[in-house]
Design a protein around this motif. Structure first.
Motif, PDB file in Angstrom:
ATOM      1  N   ASN A  70       0.851  -1.185   0.000  1.00 27.72           N
ATOM      2  CA  ASN A  70       0.000   0.000   0.000  1.00 27.72           C
ATOM      3  C   ASN A  70       0.893   1.242   0.000  1.00 27.72           C
ATOM      4  OD1 ASN A  70      -1.417   2.290   1.093  1.00 27.72           O
ATOM      5  ND2 ASN A  70      -3.011   0.878   1.773  1.00 27.72           N
ATOM      6  N   LEU A 237     -17.035  -5.334 -10.140  1.00 28.97           N
ATOM      7  CA  LEU A 237     -17.373  -5.201  -8.725  1.00 28.97           C
ATOM      8  C   LEU A 237     -18.718  -5.868  -8.434  1.00 28.97           C
ATOM      9  CD1 LEU A 237     -16.226  -3.658  -6.157  1.00 28.97           C
ATOM     10  CD2 LEU A 237     -18.053  -2.018  -6.596  1.00 28.97           C
ATOM     11  N   LEU A 282     -19.065   4.344 -15.790  1.00 26.58           N
ATOM     12  CA  LEU A 282     -18.630   4.332 -14.392  1.00 26.58           C
ATOM     13  C   LEU A 282     -17.416   3.435 -14.217  1.00 26.58           C
ATOM     14  CD1 LEU A 282     -21.990   4.146 -12.470  1.00 26.58           C
ATOM     15  CD2 LEU A 282     -20.595   6.136 -12.969  1.00 26.58           C
ATOM     16  N   ILE A 283     -16.508   3.869 -13.392  1.00 28.79           N
ATOM     17  CA  ILE A 283     -15.379   3.047 -13.001  1.00 28.79           C
ATOM     18  C   ILE A 283     -15.293   3.022 -11.483  1.00 28.79           C
ATOM     19  CG2 ILE A 283     -13.903   3.334 -15.036  1.00 28.79           C
ATOM     20  CD1 ILE A 283     -12.549   5.658 -13.512  1.00 28.79           C
ATOM     21  N   THR A 285     -12.591   3.251  -8.541  1.00 25.95           N
ATOM     22  CA  THR A 285     -11.220   3.741  -8.401  1.00 25.95           C
ATOM     23  C   THR A 285     -11.029   4.293  -6.996  1.00 25.95           C
ATOM     24  OG1 THR A 285      -9.560   4.993  -9.615  1.00 25.95           O
ATOM     25  CG2 THR A 285     -11.621   6.125  -9.205  1.00 25.95           C
ATOM     26  N   PRO A 286      -9.807   4.323  -6.475  1.00 30.98           N
ATOM     27  CA  PRO A 286      -9.631   4.895  -5.142  1.00 30.98           C
ATOM     28  C   PRO A 286      -9.917   6.395  -5.159  1.00 30.98           C
ATOM     29  CG  PRO A 286      -7.704   3.613  -5.784  1.00 30.98           C
ATOM     30  CD  PRO A 286      -8.549   3.777  -6.997  1.00 30.98           C
ATOM     31  N   GLU A 288      -8.358   8.537  -3.702  1.00 34.58           N
ATOM     32  CA  GLU A 288      -7.078   9.238  -3.714  1.00 34.58           C
ATOM     33  C   GLU A 288      -6.311   8.980  -5.013  1.00 34.58           C
ATOM     34  OE1 GLU A 288      -7.922   6.707  -1.823  1.00 34.58           O
ATOM     35  OE2 GLU A 288      -8.217   7.423   0.228  1.00 34.58           O
TER      36      GLU A 288
ATOM     37  N   THR B 234     -18.937   2.549  -3.222  1.00 35.25           N
ATOM     38  CA  THR B 234     -18.960   1.210  -3.830  1.00 35.25           C
ATOM     39  C   THR B 234     -19.957   0.332  -3.096  1.00 35.25           C
ATOM     40  OG1 THR B 234     -17.062   0.659  -2.461  1.00 35.25           O
ATOM     41  CG2 THR B 234     -16.630   1.167  -4.748  1.00 35.25           C
ATOM     42  N   ILE B 276     -16.979  -6.766   0.122  1.00 32.77           N
ATOM     43  CA  ILE B 276     -15.746  -6.423  -0.588  1.00 32.77           C
ATOM     44  C   ILE B 276     -14.884  -5.535   0.298  1.00 32.77           C
ATOM     45  CG2 ILE B 276     -14.756  -5.144  -2.531  1.00 32.77           C
ATOM     46  CD1 ILE B 276     -16.160  -6.880  -4.147  1.00 32.77           C
ATOM     47  N   SER B 277     -13.623  -5.855   0.352  1.00 34.96           N
ATOM     48  CA  SER B 277     -12.767  -4.972   1.136  1.00 34.96           C
ATOM     49  C   SER B 277     -11.509  -4.647   0.363  1.00 34.96           C
ATOM     50  CB  SER B 277     -12.387  -5.637   2.451  1.00 34.96           C
ATOM     51  OG  SER B 277     -11.443  -6.636   2.189  1.00 34.96           O
ATOM     52  N   THR B 278     -10.892  -3.566   0.703  1.00 36.45           N
ATOM     53  CA  THR B 278      -9.669  -3.150   0.027  1.00 36.45           C
ATOM     54  C   THR B 278      -8.952  -2.165   0.924  1.00 36.45           C
ATOM     55  OG1 THR B 278      -8.765  -2.019  -1.883  1.00 36.45           O
ATOM     56  CG2 THR B 278     -10.928  -1.341  -1.170  1.00 36.45           C
ATOM     57  N   GLU B 279      -7.706  -1.865   0.564  1.00 37.25           N
ATOM     58  CA  GLU B 279      -6.940  -0.965   1.431  1.00 37.25           C
ATOM     59  C   GLU B 279      -7.153   0.505   1.089  1.00 37.25           C
ATOM     60  OE1 GLU B 279      -2.874  -2.328   2.321  1.00 37.25           O
ATOM     61  OE2 GLU B 279      -3.439  -4.082   1.144  1.00 37.25           O
ATOM     62  N   TYR B 280      -7.749   0.770  -0.082  1.00 36.90           N
ATOM     63  CA  TYR B 280      -8.011   2.162  -0.434  1.00 36.90           C
ATOM     64  C   TYR B 280      -9.504   2.463  -0.294  1.00 36.90           C
ATOM     65  CZ  TYR B 280      -3.279   2.076  -2.296  1.00 36.90           C
ATOM     66  OH  TYR B 280      -1.926   1.970  -2.426  1.00 36.90           O
ATOM     67  N   ASN B 281      -9.863   3.734  -0.267  1.00 35.10           N
ATOM     68  CA  ASN B 281     -11.266   4.128  -0.238  1.00 35.10           C
ATOM     69  C   ASN B 281     -11.813   4.137  -1.647  1.00 35.10           C
ATOM     70  OD1 ASN B 281     -11.267   4.786   2.571  1.00 35.10           O
ATOM     71  ND2 ASN B 281     -10.084   6.628   2.023  1.00 35.10           N
ATOM     72  N   LEU B 282     -12.429   3.056  -2.058  1.00 40.73           N
ATOM     73  CA  LEU B 282     -12.918   3.008  -3.432  1.00 40.73           C
ATOM     74  C   LEU B 282     -14.191   3.829  -3.595  1.00 40.73           C
ATOM     75  CD1 LEU B 282     -12.388  -0.730  -4.353  1.00 40.73           C
ATOM     76  CD2 LEU B 282     -10.936   1.222  -4.862  1.00 40.73           C
ATOM     77  N   ILE B 283     -14.280   4.494  -4.727  1.00 39.01           N
ATOM     78  CA  ILE B 283     -15.513   5.197  -5.074  1.00 39.01           C
ATOM     79  C   ILE B 283     -15.916   4.776  -6.480  1.00 39.01           C
ATOM     80  CG2 ILE B 283     -15.265   7.277  -3.654  1.00 39.01           C
ATOM     81  CD1 ILE B 283     -13.980   8.616  -6.117  1.00 39.01           C
ATOM     82  N   VAL B 284     -17.184   4.969  -6.781  1.00 40.22           N
ATOM     83  CA  VAL B 284     -17.668   4.724  -8.141  1.00 40.22           C
ATOM     84  C   VAL B 284     -17.920   6.086  -8.766  1.00 40.22           C
ATOM     85  CG1 VAL B 284     -19.469   3.671  -9.539  1.00 40.22           C
ATOM     86  CG2 VAL B 284     -18.724   2.570  -7.417  1.00 40.22           C
ATOM     87  N   THR B 285     -17.323   6.337  -9.889  1.00 37.34           N
ATOM     88  CA  THR B 285     -17.384   7.676 -10.482  1.00 37.34           C
ATOM     89  C   THR B 285     -17.276   7.535 -11.997  1.00 37.34           C
ATOM     90  OG1 THR B 285     -16.500   9.903 -10.165  1.00 37.34           O
ATOM     91  CG2 THR B 285     -14.877   8.164 -10.425  1.00 37.34           C
TER      92      THR B 285
END
Lengths: 308, 308, 308, 308
Positions: A70, A237, A282-283, A285-286, A288, B234, B276-285
């Motif tokens: 990370n 997803l 839509l994608i 993505t983090p 950040e 997400t 679902i889990s991940t180390e970043y804050n995922l967003i859908v955009t």
């Protein structure tokens, strides 16, 4: 049933293959090596035969994956170590040291998740013009490095592969290094994987869905591709959530025949596509992502600079 | 069962309420007006009582929503019309015309999906300093407009609400207009909705999860909030896919008791979070978010400029 | 004595010629037309013969200059009118309507004063790919417009002219339109002049001092250049100040023989160069150059878009 | 005769004073120390009395200047050494270690030459919010660092000093550190000097000509200013060229009484101002200013981060 799910990562095709076969067995025509260096895990998937090609749905070639920590937990030394390993694996992919390379940054600088390629280009140490106009200012035996970000077809009206071929015909480098942002199959891979391969860039890959590929066949010189996954598709997803959900119900004995069958079906993709629709692409993505791309481009550019 | 799903849009809370009750009935303590202007649909949700507050999970106040076309299908006239309607609804929210307003752009300029606020600020026609230093260069009866993007706590070390309060205490405007990027409940709303309300900004809302709010109570002057959804979580996407999936199975008579019960459960959220889990804050955009923000900020800034 | 002073503007070479000859006479081999449209002054300098070439130190060709108002005093209509006139003059420079054009944005996007070209490219409406892949979505008889910003040699390692030639060989457009930021001779011209010419781009011109030119001879197709001065050299500013200073003393009868002679000398340039030195390449530019470039690029891009 | 020439650098006022007096003598009320560290020259000008104030046209205080190498000749170690010395001198200016500091980046992010302040802010390691909300994640005895870029009056409608005062009243830091781009007196100083002083920011200084100052008197807490010259005024360049020019003629015995007298005159400034005029605010700046600012902001931000 995962056959149609898009991923640009050979390591994920291998996972999909193994998962489908319920086996960690060897794949015919494919060799796999792994190596751990500090907290970088290097996996080399070598597809050697047609049989391997079909099994992994990728052309013959070497695919090296660096699984990295990370970015928020990395030290400056970690970052440098990643650059060094990119450099090292990159050099191993050349049969003999090239005398000139053209580094190509694919993607759209204005779409953050697709901007890795152009941003790496900004940080490449180019030398070709110095060798030509002021050779005394550079070490003897230096490689002629040039770099270009060709833009995307929606902005130039030209396939990026055509632009690259035009330039290759003109300046005749020995090899091409192409940087691209990738789509991953698993959200855990976003910004945590670097893939380096000698099989080039293929149509439909990348965040920006390049229409035409860049390979030794199409440009006439070896093409090394370096990619980092920056997004997953929303469909992926959704797909995963259904998968996990059925798993969970099965484990709790709350599933039923329909669900059990569904997990085996071939038309999964159709179901998936029907689920959510919207007018934009839509994608996932983090949040950040802007920050992450800045860090990643530094590591990749330094890796290339160290190699030459 | 949707109670805990986060949305910044009153119009979506209303949908959630109606859906939960399986009714398009009136909501006690809430008035709703709709109006169609060309291809803009205006919905005014007026929460009048404590009862309405509880039903919609939003404080008493007026919430105006403009549903607008897909930005790629808009003409220049559509864009202008949206600005005009933002301007008009904005003015209606003031009991009396203010003599001075401070426009505040919340959010992080370096995270695309969170950058709407700061970008709008760049396009506000400020007049306060002209009124002070060169009043002869400006029309009489002009309102003193000032504008600030306070940044986010992670970059300044200061709550943006504290910065705003400090400035308000110093320059004493009659009202605050706060711009923020929102999280929507439904992917279809991303970049297709403008919400204007007189109830201020509340903790935990916005893409950036502001920690403290900006309301008449906290700053001592009326706070009008203008927001546009730029992401969904997400978890929301996953949630929706499960929902749609069970719906589909029910319609095809392929559901079972477990699934039927699940759809009614209170602990849905827990199930969802486990998926679902991940180390970043995922967003859908949208992939094109950079582009969309550019267009949106122009429409909002012009709407504010037209109002004063 | 001005012979060696660098300017990219034919209109300034003409002024220099006339000033040197102390005459507003006709220049042999050169025709000049002027036209006033609202507050735009159009000057067309047509160099017809070798004699004209030598007099004005510019190759045979048509050089159209639009003198435009200060950007802070322009209305939206003024801006549109400038775009329209750029479009009109541009079309007049083609003997026959091309079926395909490649628009080239020269310069370094990261150096504000040199970024006009790349920024214009971002705003060109490209159509070539639509004509190729979805011709039904575009009006019949549309011209195939493509656009590229080749970067600068310091960043790519490749002469921008080589990149352009490679692409031209590949996609074979009928004509090239090259955008570049120029150096002016007089500070009053900065951001107040648009020059359009059919003689291409020449070595050493532009803010970025392109090493090799882009002309019909070198690329094999007509090259129209559009340029806007964004800087003057500091040496020019110093030179002018000495000039004005001697003038002033002469008028007040405070000059002496040394000064009078100096004004006629051929070795003026050497004196000038000895005056101020520094380790960086100093330029004289408006403080608001970032802002001005944003406005200018919109006008130029729209002018080109209107033409095709 | 240099009295009226604007410079933000105490070291240049000292040069002007010495040059006017034709002496390298001591200046009454002023102490000067110099120190050479590798290739950094440190000059500490300490104005101790009213007499010193008048001689140097600067308020009582300590003014430390770091003369640094050309940025293109610096190694990474040089850069680090500069940061370390900024850090060291910064700490020496505090009578006692503050428990909390607010770092302020003055200037306009959109005008390259004025963007140093806001860009430094982006790279400050802020800690105030961590100390408040998660003190366990930070070393004990850490200083609370916060940071803000208040923008410029033309964009906010508010004096940046008012914004700062509002925030200071709210969060009550022990000290202010203000970063600003400066105007130099000599072109050789551009991007080659860092000035650190404890006398604050004064009206009319900086590239952006701040209207009101930031000093202990106005904000009630100590104000340390860090500045780097990024431009010189064109008038200064013109002035210098005349000066050098007369020098040259005098040396060659080609001057005359007029010129000799001119060099002594009080109304030099008027002559100078009459020379060149334009509709924009011209500045003299390196062509590579965008690049230089990027490097400078890193060195200054790291210097501040090291200090706390």
């Amino acid at each position: 049933m995962y056959k149609n799910i898009r991923t640009d990562l050979a390591i994920e095709n291998r996972e999909i293959y193994n998962q489908a076969k319920n086996a960690e067995d060897e794949i015919p025509g494919v060799k796999v090596e792994t190596e751990q260096k500090n907290n970088i895990k290097i996996t080399r998937v070598i597809i050697e035969t047609k049989e391997g090609e079909e099994a992994l749905n990728k052309p013959v070639g070497r695919y090296i994956t660096l699984d990295i920590p990370n970015i928020y937990e990395m030290t400056a030394e970690d970052e440098y170590l990643i650059s060094e390993n990119i450099s090292k694996e990159l050099k191993l992919l050349f049969d003999k040291k090239p005398e000139s390379v053209l580094v190509v940054g694919l993607g759209n600088e204005n779409i953050t998740a697709d901007s890795l390629g152009p941003k790496v280009i900004d940080n490449i140490d180019v030398t070709r013009h110095i060798l030509e106009y002021a050779p005394e200012e550079i070490e003897p035996n230096s490689i002629a490095v040039s770099a270009i970000a060709p833009g995307v077809m929606g902005m130039t009206g030209i396939e990026s592969s055509e632009i690259i071929k035009g330039i290759v015909d003109k300046i005749k480098p020995d090899a091409l290094i192409a940087i691209d942002a990738l789509a991953a199959r698993r959200v855990e891979r976003i910004n945590k994987t670097v893939q380096i391969s000698n099989s080039g860039i293929h149509p439909g890959s990348g965040v920006g869905n390049r229409r035409k590929g860049l390979t030794q066949q199409t440009v006439g010189i070896p093409v090394i591709a370096i990619g980092i996954p920056t997004v997953v598709e929303t469909a992926v997803l959704v797909n995963d959530s259904l998968e996990l959900f059925i798993d969970k119900l099965q484990k709790e004995n709350k599933s039923n025949q329909t669900l059990n069958e569904l997990r085996q079906m071939e038309n999964y993709e159709k179901i998936r596509d029907s689920l959510i629709s919207t007018e934009y692409n839509l994608i996932v993505t983090p949040k950040e992502i802007d920050d992450l791309i800045e860090n990643m481009k530094d590591m990749v550019a330094r890796g290339i600079n160290l190699a030459f």
